[in-house]
Design a protein around this motif. Structure first.
Motif, short mmCIF file in Angstrom:
data_model
loop_
_atom_site.label_atom_id
_atom_site.label_comp_id
_atom_site.label_asym_id
_atom_site.label_seq_id
_atom_site.Cartn_x
_atom_site.Cartn_y
_atom_site.Cartn_z
N ARG A 73 -45.06 66.67 69.19
CA ARG A 73 -45.20 66.37 67.76
C ARG A 73 -44.19 67.09 66.86
NH1 ARG A 73 -48.47 70.16 65.12
NH2 ARG A 73 -49.17 71.85 66.49
N ILE A 74 -43.23 67.79 67.45
CA ILE A 74 -42.26 68.54 66.63
C ILE A 74 -41.45 67.62 65.72
CG2 ILE A 74 -40.41 68.53 68.39
CD1 ILE A 74 -41.04 71.69 66.55
N ASP A 75 -41.09 66.44 66.23
CA ASP A 75 -40.28 65.50 65.44
C ASP A 75 -41.06 64.96 64.25
OD1 ASP A 75 -37.59 64.91 66.84
OD2 ASP A 75 -39.02 64.87 68.48
N GLU A 76 -42.37 64.86 64.39
CA GLU A 76 -43.20 64.29 63.33
C GLU A 76 -43.73 65.35 62.38
OE1 GLU A 76 -47.42 61.80 62.92
OE2 GLU A 76 -46.37 61.94 64.85
N ASP A 77 -44.12 66.50 62.92
CA ASP A 77 -44.83 67.49 62.11
C ASP A 77 -43.95 68.57 61.49
OD1 ASP A 77 -47.11 66.15 62.69
OD2 ASP A 77 -48.10 67.74 63.79
N VAL A 78 -42.74 68.77 62.02
CA VAL A 78 -41.89 69.85 61.51
C VAL A 78 -40.59 69.33 60.89
CG1 VAL A 78 -40.61 71.95 62.09
CG2 VAL A 78 -42.85 71.53 63.12
N VAL A 79 -39.85 68.53 61.64
CA VAL A 79 -38.52 68.11 61.23
C VAL A 79 -38.50 67.45 59.84
CG1 VAL A 79 -36.63 66.51 61.74
CG2 VAL A 79 -37.59 67.96 63.56
N PRO A 80 -39.43 66.51 59.52
CA PRO A 80 -39.35 65.85 58.20
C PRO A 80 -39.57 66.81 57.03
CG PRO A 80 -40.73 64.60 59.72
CD PRO A 80 -40.48 65.92 60.37
N LEU A 81 -40.17 67.97 57.27
CA LEU A 81 -40.43 68.91 56.19
C LEU A 81 -39.19 69.68 55.76
CD1 LEU A 81 -43.85 70.36 57.42
CD2 LEU A 81 -43.47 68.65 55.64
N MET A 82 -38.15 69.68 56.61
CA MET A 82 -36.90 70.41 56.35
C MET A 82 -37.19 71.85 55.89
SD MET A 82 -34.52 67.46 54.56
CE MET A 82 -35.70 67.12 53.25
N PRO A 83 -37.92 72.61 56.69
CA PRO A 83 -38.34 73.95 56.25
C PRO A 83 -37.18 74.93 56.18
CG PRO A 83 -38.91 73.58 58.55
CD PRO A 83 -38.40 72.27 58.03
N ASP A 84 -37.39 75.97 55.38
CA ASP A 84 -36.42 77.06 55.33
C ASP A 84 -36.65 78.02 56.49
OD1 ASP A 84 -35.17 76.35 52.71
OD2 ASP A 84 -37.25 76.63 52.05
#
Length: 333
Positions: free
Chosen positions: A194-205
Motif C-alpha cells: 500500500r505504499i504507492d497508495e497511502d504514502v506517495v500521493p501525500l508528497m510528505p516532507d
C-alpha cells in the motif's frame, strides 16, 4: 547539575526491589503515580513509606506490604513461559504500571540538540527547509501497531509525537502536521502492498518507516517474514518513496518483545541490523530504538515495565525510549 527523570515506568512484583534507571538524589522529591501524566485528573498518587520505599544508596524502588500499588504478580501471565496470550481475556500491564519522577545527576532526555545539529547532519534537508521557512511540514508515520501509537496514552506521548515536539522546540515558528498511515498487526509485506497508495500521493516532507516487530514473529513454519524478504520489502518502500520525490526518510528499529511470549523469535536484533545496514547504504537516518531498548534492559528494566500490553507494545516510557534514539542519530551523522 541535577536533571529530572520523569514518568519512568515500573511494574512492581510483590515486595521485590527494582533498580531505578538512574541513581536518585537523596533529599529531592520523588513522585509515584498510576498514570504517566503528572496532572491527569484520574491519577492515583502513591505515598513513600506507605505504598513504596526508595533506597537512595542502591537506587531501587519496591512495594511495601499492604500497598495501594497493584502487585504485578497478579497478572495472569506472571511466571508463565512460552505463553499464548490468546488464552487470556486480560493480560495487559495497564493496571499494574506505575510512573516515577525523581532527580538525578545523570543526563536524560533529548537535551543538547540544536538547529545546527540538524543542519549539519544532512539527514532531514527537506524537512529543515520547511521548518526554517515557517511553512507547514507534513510528517507521514508508516508502519505497524507501534507506529500507529499502540499503547501510548495519547499522540503527544508516542515516539513520533515526541519527535514532533523536539523539532518544534527547536523551530517554534514552524508547524508540523502528522498523517499516520500505520496499521496494527501489519508486517513489511503489507507495507509494500500500500505504499504507492497511502504514502506517495501525500508528497510528505518526512516519512518514518517502522516495521520488524511483526516480521520477527515466530510460528511453527518459520518467522512471519524471512530476513531476506524483510530487506527486499524495505528496499522497495525506500526506493518507491525516493522515485516519487525528495521526501526525507527515517527508518525505525523495533523494540524487543516479551521474551516469554510464544511468538518471540529471539531474532529482533537481526531485523534491526538489516535496518541499520540499509540506513548506511542509502544514507538515511535510523532511529535506533532497539539499541536504546537493549540499554534499558541491561540497566535492569524489566520487559513488563516497558511493555504495556505485556507482549510487544511500549508504554509511554517505552515510546520515550524510541524518541530518545532521535538525538544520537542526528549527532552521530
Amino acid at each position: 547539575m541535577a536533571n529530572r527523570q520523569t514518568a519512568e515506568a515500573f511494574v512492581l512484583i510483590k515486595e521485590e526491589a527494582l533498580p531505578l534507571r538512574y541513581r536518585p538524589l537523596s533529599g529531592e522529591p520523588v513522585a509515584v503515580r498510576s498514570l504517566s501524566k503528572f496532572d491527569h485528573v484520574d491519577r492515583i498518587d502513591y505515598v513513600e513509606g506507605k505504598d513504596y520505599l526508595i533506597d537512595y544508596e542502591l537506587g531501587t524502588i519496591r512495594r511495601v506490604e499492604g500497598s495501594q500499588i497493584p502487585d504485578g504478580a497478579l497478572n495472569p501471565l506472571y511466571g508463565l513461559i512460552d505463553f499464548n496470550h490468546e488464552l487470556f481475556a486480560d493480560f495487559s500491564n495497564r493496571a499494574y504500571t506505575i510512573y516515577v519522577d525523581y532527580s538525578t545527576e545523570s543526563i536524560t532526555g533529548n537535551k543538547g540538540l540544536t538547529p545546527i545539529d540538524l543542519e549539519k547532519s544532512t539527514l532531514l534537508k527537506r524537512l529543515i527547509s520547511k521548518l526554517n521557512s515557517g511553512e507547514e511540514a507534513l510528517y507521514v508515520v508508516y508502519g505497524d501497531s507501534i507506529s500507529a501509537g499502540g499503547e501510548a496514552s495519547e499522540e503527544s506521548l508516542t515516539y513520533f509525537g515526541r519527535i514532533k515536539s523536539t523539532l518544534l522546540d527547536l523551530y517554534p515558528q514552524a508547524s508540523i502536521r502528522i498523517e499516520n498511515k500505520s496499521i496494527g498487526g501489519e508486517d513489511t509485506h503489507g507495507g509494500v502492498s500500500r505504499i504507492d497508495e497511502d504514502v506517495v500521493p501525500l508528497m510528505p516532507d518526512l516519512v518514518s518507516i517502522g516495521y520488524g516487530m511483526n516480521d520477527q514473529n515466530k510460528f511453527p513454519e518459520g518467522n512471519t517474514t524471512s530476513l531476506e524478504d524483510f530487506e527486499k520489502n524495505l528496499r522497495y518502500m525506500i526506493d518507491t518513496i525516493r522515485k516519487a520525490g525528495d521526501s526525507d526518510i527515517l527508518l525505525v528499529t523495533p523494540c524487543e518483545p516479551n521474551p516469554l511470549w510464544q511468538h518471540t523469535s529471539g531474532m529482533t536484533n537481526h531485523y534491526a541490523n538489516v535496518i541499520r545496514r540499509l540506513g548506511e547504504e542509502y544514507g538515511i537516518g535510523v532511529v535506533d530504538a532497539h539499541a536504546q531498548w537493549i540499554l534499558e534492559l541491561a540497566a535492569g528494566k524489566t520487559p513488563a515495565s516497558l511493555l504495556l500490553n505485556n507482549i510487544n507494545h511500549p508504554n509511554d516510557y517505552g515510546h520515550w525510549i524510541y524518541s530518545k534514539a532521535f538525538v544520537p542519530m542526528l549527532k552521530k551523522s
